[in-house]
Design an enzyme around this catalytic site. Structure first.
Site, PDB file in Angstrom:
ATOM      1  N   ASN A  42       0.850  -1.194   0.000  1.00 43.20           N
ATOM      2  CA  ASN A  42       0.000   0.000   0.000  1.00 43.20           C
ATOM      3  C   ASN A  42       0.882   1.240   0.000  1.00 43.20           C
ATOM      4  OD1 ASN A  42       0.606  -0.763   2.722  1.00 43.20           O
ATOM      5  ND2 ASN A  42      -1.081   0.442   3.519  1.00 43.20           N
ATOM      6  N   GLU A  44       0.325   5.200   0.521  1.00 50.55           N
ATOM      7  CA  GLU A  44      -0.613   6.252   0.939  1.00 50.55           C
ATOM      8  C   GLU A  44      -0.139   7.619   0.462  1.00 50.55           C
ATOM      9  OE1 GLU A  44      -1.174   5.619   5.166  1.00 50.55           O
ATOM     10  OE2 GLU A  44      -2.377   3.818   4.776  1.00 50.55           O
ATOM     11  N   CYS A  53      -4.053   0.456  -2.482  1.00 52.09           N
ATOM     12  CA  CYS A  53      -3.850  -0.759  -1.678  1.00 52.09           C
ATOM     13  C   CYS A  53      -2.743  -1.633  -2.279  1.00 52.09           C
ATOM     14  CB  CYS A  53      -5.124  -1.578  -1.633  1.00 52.09           C
ATOM     15  SG  CYS A  53      -6.497  -0.811  -0.764  1.00 52.09           S
ATOM     16  N   GLU A  55      -2.862  -4.796  -2.930  1.00 49.72           N
ATOM     17  CA  GLU A  55      -3.353  -5.746  -3.929  1.00 49.72           C
ATOM     18  C   GLU A  55      -3.400  -5.103  -5.314  1.00 49.72           C
ATOM     19  OE1 GLU A  55      -4.577  -4.977  -0.995  1.00 49.72           O
ATOM     20  OE2 GLU A  55      -5.696  -6.624  -0.092  1.00 49.72           O
ATOM     21  N   CYS A  88     -10.554  -3.554  -4.342  1.00 50.20           N
ATOM     22  CA  CYS A  88      -9.551  -4.525  -4.808  1.00 50.20           C
ATOM     23  C   CYS A  88     -10.212  -5.814  -5.284  1.00 50.20           C
ATOM     24  CB  CYS A  88      -8.536  -4.811  -3.714  1.00 50.20           C
ATOM     25  SG  CYS A  88      -7.423  -3.412  -3.430  1.00 50.20           S
TER      26      CYS A  88
HETATM   27  N1  THU Z   1      -5.088  -1.724   2.677  1.00 54.75           N
HETATM   28  C1  THU Z   1      -4.466  -2.524   1.766  1.00 54.75           C
HETATM   29  O1  THU Z   1      -3.447  -2.144   1.173  1.00 54.75           O
HETATM   30  N2  THU Z   1      -4.986  -3.731   1.539  1.00 54.75           N
HETATM   31  C2  THU Z   1      -6.016  -4.286   2.243  1.00 54.75           C
HETATM   32  O2  THU Z   1      -6.344  -5.431   2.021  1.00 54.75           O
HETATM   33  C3  THU Z   1      -6.713  -3.487   3.250  1.00 54.75           C
HETATM   34  C4  THU Z   1      -6.303  -2.074   3.349  1.00 54.75           C
HETATM   35  C5  THU Z   1      -4.466  -0.428   3.010  1.00 54.75           C
HETATM   36  C6  THU Z   1      -5.182   0.789   2.558  1.00 54.75           C
HETATM   37  C7  THU Z   1      -4.618   1.812   3.524  1.00 54.75           C
HETATM   38  O3  THU Z   1      -3.348   2.271   3.046  1.00 54.75           O
HETATM   39  C8  THU Z   1      -4.383   1.025   4.801  1.00 54.75           C
HETATM   40  O4  THU Z   1      -4.352  -0.328   4.401  1.00 54.75           O
HETATM   41  C9  THU Z   1      -5.434   1.224   5.856  1.00 54.75           C
HETATM   42  O5  THU Z   1      -6.704   1.087   5.343  1.00 54.75           O
END
Ligand code: THU
Length: 125
Positions: A42, A44, A53, A55, A88
Site C-alpha cells: 500500500n 498512501e 492498496c 493488492e 480490490c
Molecule cells: N489496505 C491494503 O493495502 N490492503 C487491504 O487489504 C486493506 C487495506 C491499506 C489501505 C490503507 O493504506 C491502509 O491499508 C489502511 O486502510
C-alpha cells in the site's frame, strides 16, 4: 507454489509499505499462471483518497508487464489480518473468476477463499 511461500513473499513485501497516515502496512504477492510473482504494497498519500492498496499495486505491476492471468494472491500485514477491500476485489475480478485469495494473521493460520466467494456477482461489462 504453496500458500505459505506466497504469503511469506507478501509479508516480506509489507516491510516496504508506505503507510505514514494509517500506520497499517500491507503486502501482496500475486502469482501468475506462468509462475511469475508480482508483489505490491500500500502506498498512501497526504491527499488520502489518492492512496492505493497493496493488492492493486501488485495487479497494476503485473498487467503493466503484460501479465493478466493469475492463480493466487496472498495478502499479509504485520499490523493485523487483512482481506482485500471491496475495490480490490472488483479490480482483481476483472482478470478472472478463479483467483484464490490467501490471508491470515500468520503463516500457520492461513485461510483461502475464491474471488467469487469474496465478491459474489461482481461487475462485468
Ligand atoms: N489496505 C491494503 O493495502 N490492503 C487491504 O487489504 C486493506 C487495506 C491499506 C489501505 C490503507 O493504506 C491502509 O491499508 C489502511 O486502510
Amino acid at each position: 507454489m504453496e500458500d505459505r511461500e506466497l504469503f511469506l513473499m507478501a509479508a516480506a513485501a509489507a516491510e516496504k509499505a508506505y503507510a505514514p497516515y494509517s500506520g497499517f502496512r500491507v503486502g501482496a504477492a500475486l502469482l501468475a499462471k506462468d509462475g511469475r510473482v508480482f508483489t505490491g504494497v500500500n502506498v498512501e498519500n497526504a491527499s488520502y483518497g489518492a492512496g492505493i492498496c497493496a493488492e492493486r499495486t501488485a495487479a497494476v505491476k503485473a498487467v503493466s508487464e503484460g501479465c493478466r492471468e493469475f492463480s493466487a494472491l496472498a495478502v499479509a500485514s504485520p499490523d493485523g489480518e487483512a482481506w482485500p477491500c471491496g475495490i480490490c476485489r472488483q479490480f482483481l475480478y476483472e482478470f478472472g473468476d478463479t483467483l484464490r485469495v490467501i490471508t491470515g494473521p500468520d503463516p500457520e493460520q492461513l485461510e483461502a477463499r475464491n474471488i467469487t466467494e469474496l465478491l459474489p456477482k461482481g461487475f462485468r461489462l
